[in-house]
Enzyme design. Structure first.
Site, short mmCIF file in Angstrom:
data_model
loop_
_atom_site.label_atom_id
_atom_site.label_comp_id
_atom_site.label_asym_id
_atom_site.label_seq_id
_atom_site.Cartn_x
_atom_site.Cartn_y
_atom_site.Cartn_z
N HIS A 410 0.82 -1.21 0.00
CA HIS A 410 0.00 0.00 0.00
C HIS A 410 0.85 1.27 0.00
O HIS A 410 0.35 2.37 -0.28
CB HIS A 410 -0.94 0.02 1.21
N ASP A 414 -2.01 2.10 -4.67
CA ASP A 414 -3.24 2.53 -4.02
C ASP A 414 -4.33 1.47 -4.20
O ASP A 414 -4.29 0.65 -5.13
CB ASP A 414 -3.73 3.85 -4.61
#
Length: 439
Positions: A410, A414
């Site tokens: 992450h 995204d």
């Protein structure tokens, strides 16, 4: 006394250190010239180290699991009749490089030395003047029962064969040096296993506790997984995919299989789909150097294929998958996976992947959360195919479905990008003809 210090040799490929994964001798044992005394593990292979001299073992340079630098003392041997030396090292030519996971039928001499009798300290009425006392030929005798808690000595090939045969090596007597269990010892045990002790009525409590030291490849895997879990901001995304059309295409191609074009599994199709999908989402085909805060996006797709081997999980790499066709993907995947299982894969075949594909096949379960193969930022996981009722055209119809369970870093990818990447992958899988359309 001629004390010889055997050094950790240079096993090649720029290796500066090696981990001790097995001792074939212990302090006080008599050894012969060229007898294997230890097995050490480098980054990618297990190497057996022989002694260049005969004599008695005075000291070991470390315990199983210790990492020794090249040139440091591995073992010290009292070699009668030879001058003292603390700089002698086994010639590199004496090293026996062996496969990390040989097949049970393969029994090279470097892996399983021929049985040798153990030394017997029985008094002799006629001294042997022609042979130094420490090197007198030992008399053959059956190995005594192994004390409780003592780890049995055996080569990796013997241990693999025992696991596949369901044999606990603690109950096998070894006839080799230091009680080392040979292939012949294991074969004899399998042919005539000892009779199980009679049991009384009811079940006796099992109080056994097995302590296993984590060494070798298992320790490397544990370290890498812990680092990935600690340093990567993992999140997973799971999507159901209809693979009915893809399975029909695969069945059609396999019905016309030839020697040049053998039957296909699902994975080569997924490899091509990933190659096509990452062209639209280069952010998932990348490395993140979190030490220097640098992201590297790759035009090439070096596809890692998670593979279970006798030594644990490894990720051999299909390099430049973007240049391969369907059958080339299948062939190259089989080649690098088999090389990893046999322990003969080269460094370039085990490093440099840019994105990883993982599958447990029929054991894939409903969903999973694979761990990102750091420094990569994405891993695509596939689960097992099941037939489910799906609502189509006003009614339920049976369709073959499979979940894509994928994980991402992450810090780099995204959630929206991960979801749209997997949706693109699903579109390609559900309309398999589009996988082969050149843009």
């Amino acid at each position: 006394m001629g004390v010889r210090s055997i050094k950790m040799p240079d096993v090649g490929e720029g290796v500066a250190e090696a981990e001790i994964v097995e001792w074939a001798v212990k302090v006080g044992d008599l050894v012969k010239e060229d007898q294997v005394v230890a097995a050490v593990m480098t980054d990618k292979a297990t190497v057996e180290i022989p002694t260049p001299v005969a004599g008695s073992v005075l000291a070991l340079g470390g315990a199983v699991g210790d990492v020794l630098a090249v040139g440091s003392e591995l073992i010290r041997i009292d070699a009668p009749g030879m001058p003292d030396s603390l700089a002698a090292a086994a010639p590199k030519s004496r090293l026996a490089l062996k496969e990390a996971a040989p097949t049970p039928s393969a029994r090279p001499e470097s892996v399983a030395p021929a049985p040798e009798p153990r030394a017997e300290a029985a008094p002799s009425t006629a001294p042997e003047h022609d042979v130094p006392a420490p090197l007198r030929a030992p008399q053959a005798q059956a190995a005594p029962p192994r004390p409780p808690g003592e780890k049995p000595l055996a080569s990796p090939a013997v241990r693999l064969k025992a696991r596949e045969a369901g044999v606990d090596l603690r109950f096998v007597r070894g006839s080799g040096p230091a009680g080392r269990i040979t292939h012949d010892d294991l074969d004899a045990f399998i042919a005539r296993p000892p009779e199980a002790p009679s049991k009384g009525p009811g079940r006796a409590p099992n109080k056994a506790v097995e302590t296993i030291k984590v060494v070798g490849m298992r320790r490397r895997i544990a370290h890498n997984m812990a680092e990935s879990s600690r340093r990567v901001a993992h999140f997973s995304y799971i999507e159901e995919t209809d693979v009915t059309a893809l399975e029909e295409l695969r069945a059609s191609l396999n019905a016309r299989a030839t020697e040049a074009r053998p039957k296909l599994t699902l994975l080569p199709f997924l490899m091509l789909a990933i190659v096509k999908a990452v062209a639209d989402f280069p952010q998932v085909n990348a490395h993140y150097d979190d030490d220097n805060d640098v992201i590297q996006r790759f035009g090439a797709v070096h596809l890692g294929v998670a593979t279970q081997t006798p030594n644990g999980l490894m990720v051999p790499v299909v390099r430049h998958a973007e240049t391969l066709g369907l059958y080339q993907c299948a062939s190259e995947m089989r080649r690098v996976s088999e090389a990893a299982r046999q322990g003969v894969a080269g460094r370039d075949e085990l490093t440099g992947s840019t994105i990883t594909l993982t599958s447990l096949g029929a054991l894939g379960g409903i969903a999973s959360t694979p761990v990102v193969n750091r420094p990569e930022v994405a891993i695509v996981g596939v689960n097992k195919i099941v037939v489910r009722p799906v609502w189509r055209d006003g009614g339920f119809v049976p369709r073959k479905t499979m979940n894509l369970s994928s994980s991402f870093d992450h810090r780099v990818v995204d959630g929206y990008d991960a979801a749209t990447f997997i949706q693109r992958l699903r579109e390609l899988i559900e309309a398999p003809a589009t996988i082969f359309i050149e843009d």
